[in-house]
Design a protein around this motif. Structure first.
Motif, mmCIF file in Angstrom:
data_model
loop_
_atom_site.group_PDB
_atom_site.id
_atom_site.type_symbol
_atom_site.label_atom_id
_atom_site.label_comp_id
_atom_site.label_asym_id
_atom_site.label_seq_id
_atom_site.Cartn_x
_atom_site.Cartn_y
_atom_site.Cartn_z
ATOM 1 N N ASN A 27 0.861 -1.187 0.000
ATOM 2 C CA ASN A 27 0.000 0.000 0.000
ATOM 3 C C ASN A 27 0.895 1.234 0.000
ATOM 4 O O ASN A 27 1.930 1.260 0.675
ATOM 5 C CB ASN A 27 -0.885 0.031 1.245
ATOM 6 C CG ASN A 27 -1.953 -1.037 1.220
ATOM 7 O OD1 ASN A 27 -2.573 -1.292 0.198
ATOM 8 N ND2 ASN A 27 -2.178 -1.678 2.363
ATOM 9 N N ILE A 28 0.476 2.255 -0.740
ATOM 10 C CA ILE A 28 1.228 3.507 -0.794
ATOM 11 C C ILE A 28 0.373 4.615 -0.195
ATOM 12 O O ILE A 28 -0.766 4.822 -0.610
ATOM 13 C CB ILE A 28 1.605 3.882 -2.246
ATOM 14 C CG1 ILE A 28 2.299 2.726 -2.955
ATOM 15 C CG2 ILE A 28 2.467 5.143 -2.266
ATOM 16 C CD1 ILE A 28 3.646 2.352 -2.396
ATOM 17 N N TYR A 29 0.943 5.323 0.785
ATOM 18 C CA TYR A 29 0.242 6.419 1.459
ATOM 19 C C TYR A 29 1.020 7.723 1.281
ATOM 20 O O TYR A 29 2.251 7.714 1.257
ATOM 21 C CB TYR A 29 0.128 6.152 2.964
ATOM 22 C CG TYR A 29 -0.489 4.835 3.345
ATOM 23 C CD1 TYR A 29 -1.862 4.649 3.320
ATOM 24 C CD2 TYR A 29 0.318 3.774 3.766
ATOM 25 C CE1 TYR A 29 -2.432 3.437 3.694
ATOM 26 C CE2 TYR A 29 -0.233 2.560 4.131
ATOM 27 C CZ TYR A 29 -1.611 2.395 4.095
ATOM 28 O OH TYR A 29 -2.169 1.194 4.465
ATOM 29 N N LEU A 30 0.282 8.819 1.204
ATOM 30 C CA LEU A 30 0.879 10.149 1.313
ATOM 31 C C LEU A 30 0.751 10.564 2.773
ATOM 32 O O LEU A 30 -0.340 10.499 3.348
ATOM 33 C CB LEU A 30 0.150 11.147 0.413
ATOM 34 C CG LEU A 30 0.692 12.575 0.376
ATOM 35 C CD1 LEU A 30 2.112 12.626 -0.173
ATOM 36 C CD2 LEU A 30 -0.220 13.478 -0.450
ATOM 37 N N VAL A 31 1.877 10.951 3.380
ATOM 38 C CA VAL A 31 1.858 11.311 4.803
ATOM 39 C C VAL A 31 2.412 12.714 4.989
ATOM 40 O O VAL A 31 3.115 13.252 4.125
ATOM 41 C CB VAL A 31 2.667 10.309 5.664
ATOM 42 C CG1 VAL A 31 2.114 8.898 5.506
ATOM 43 C CG2 VAL A 31 4.153 10.355 5.333
ATOM 44 N N LEU A 32 2.102 13.262 6.141
ATOM 45 C CA LEU A 32 2.570 14.591 6.517
ATOM 46 C C LEU A 32 3.418 14.466 7.771
ATOM 47 O O LEU A 32 3.033 13.788 8.732
ATOM 48 C CB LEU A 32 1.370 15.500 6.778
ATOM 49 C CG LEU A 32 1.556 17.009 6.597
ATOM 50 C CD1 LEU A 32 1.987 17.350 5.180
ATOM 51 C CD2 LEU A 32 0.267 17.742 6.942
#
Length: 273
Positions: A27-32
């Protein structure tokens, strides 16, 4: 529940703000984190694992296979860590959580090469200018004795200045390694040797994929899969593709490995002469 929820904090610091994509293995997530965006890749082979209510990833039946995949995931991170190039995605962090493994990567601004090519009308010269940048980036990969093995339009990012970045090293191996213990290929871009665990993979494997990539960039559709080309090896082009470039593509995409360019330098020289 295959994915972690939005606003979930990994390692108590990386807050998920977007689900980017998923594959059979991750799974690929965009994180801050500290007001900066990063990409987190989660080892999640969805065909053999499930996630419980506490977000733990587990399998009863395929424990050995899951451990093997996690080991390959860690090797991917070790390979990315080798590079400090503008044209290759940057490694930032690696950690274990939820009974699986994660890597934190640079967030690359831009669009995929696939999107960029399909949305823009480019002259052959403009396409070659971008393609040579990709070839130079792959040369840097080969100089570290790594074979990427999954060069395709969705694994290359193009920014607003036409600079490129190669991402996703999930199929990569060190040149001294044998093939992975399972098969991964991409229709149209993977040469015949990628369909066998026994076949040798080397620089010429990436050269086939690179020339398949150039074929797509010029024609706006991918070439026929190598399994079908075994019986019908001829490549079909749009009329505007020059004779010189056709010859380069046909040599690089030869079904016989020994007939392809010997190495990436030879391909680069042919393109820039």
């Amino acid at each position: 529940m295959n994915k972690l929820s939005l606003n979930y904090e990994l390692k108590n610091r990386y807050r998920i703000i977007k689900h980017v994509s998923e594959s059979n293995f991750s799974n690929i997530y965009l994180v801050l984190y500290k007001n900066r965006k990063y990409i987190v890749k989660e080892c999640f082979p969805l065909n053999i694992v499930i996630r419980d209510e506490e977000n733990k990833v587990f399998t009863e039946k395929y424990k050995r296979k899951f451990e093997m995949i996690k080991n390959d995931f860690m090797k991917e991170a070790e390979i990315i860590r080798k590079f400090n190039e503008e044209s290759i995605v940057q490694f930032k962090d690696y950690f274990k959580e939820n009974n699986t493994e994660y890597m934190l990567l640079e967030y690359c601004e831009g669009s995929s090469l696939k999107q960029y090519i399909l949305e823009n009308e480019l002259a052959e010269e403009e396409i070659l200018e971008i393609f040579v940048k990709i070839v130079k980036a792959v040369r840097k990969i080969h100089e570290k004795n790594v074979i990427h093995r999954d060069l395709k339009p969705s694994n290359i990012i193009v920014d607003i200045n036409n600079n490129i970045k190669i991402i996703d090293f999930g199929s990569s191996i060190n040149i001294s390694e044998k093939n992975k213990g399972y098969l991964k290929w991409t229709s149209g871009y993977s040469p015949l040797e990628m369909y066998s665990l026994k076949a040798e993979n080397d620089q010429k494997t990436d050269i086939y994929s690179l020339c398949a990539l150039l074929y797509f960039m010029l024609n706006k559709y991918r070439p026929m899969d190598s399994l079908k080309r075994f019986y019908y090896p001829e490549l079909i082009y749009e009329d505007y593709v020059s004779r010189k470039i056709r010859k380069i593509i046909e040599k690089g995409m030869n079904m016989e490995r020994k007939e392809r360019y010997e190495n990436i330098e030879e391909l680069e020289k042919e393109l820039t002469n």
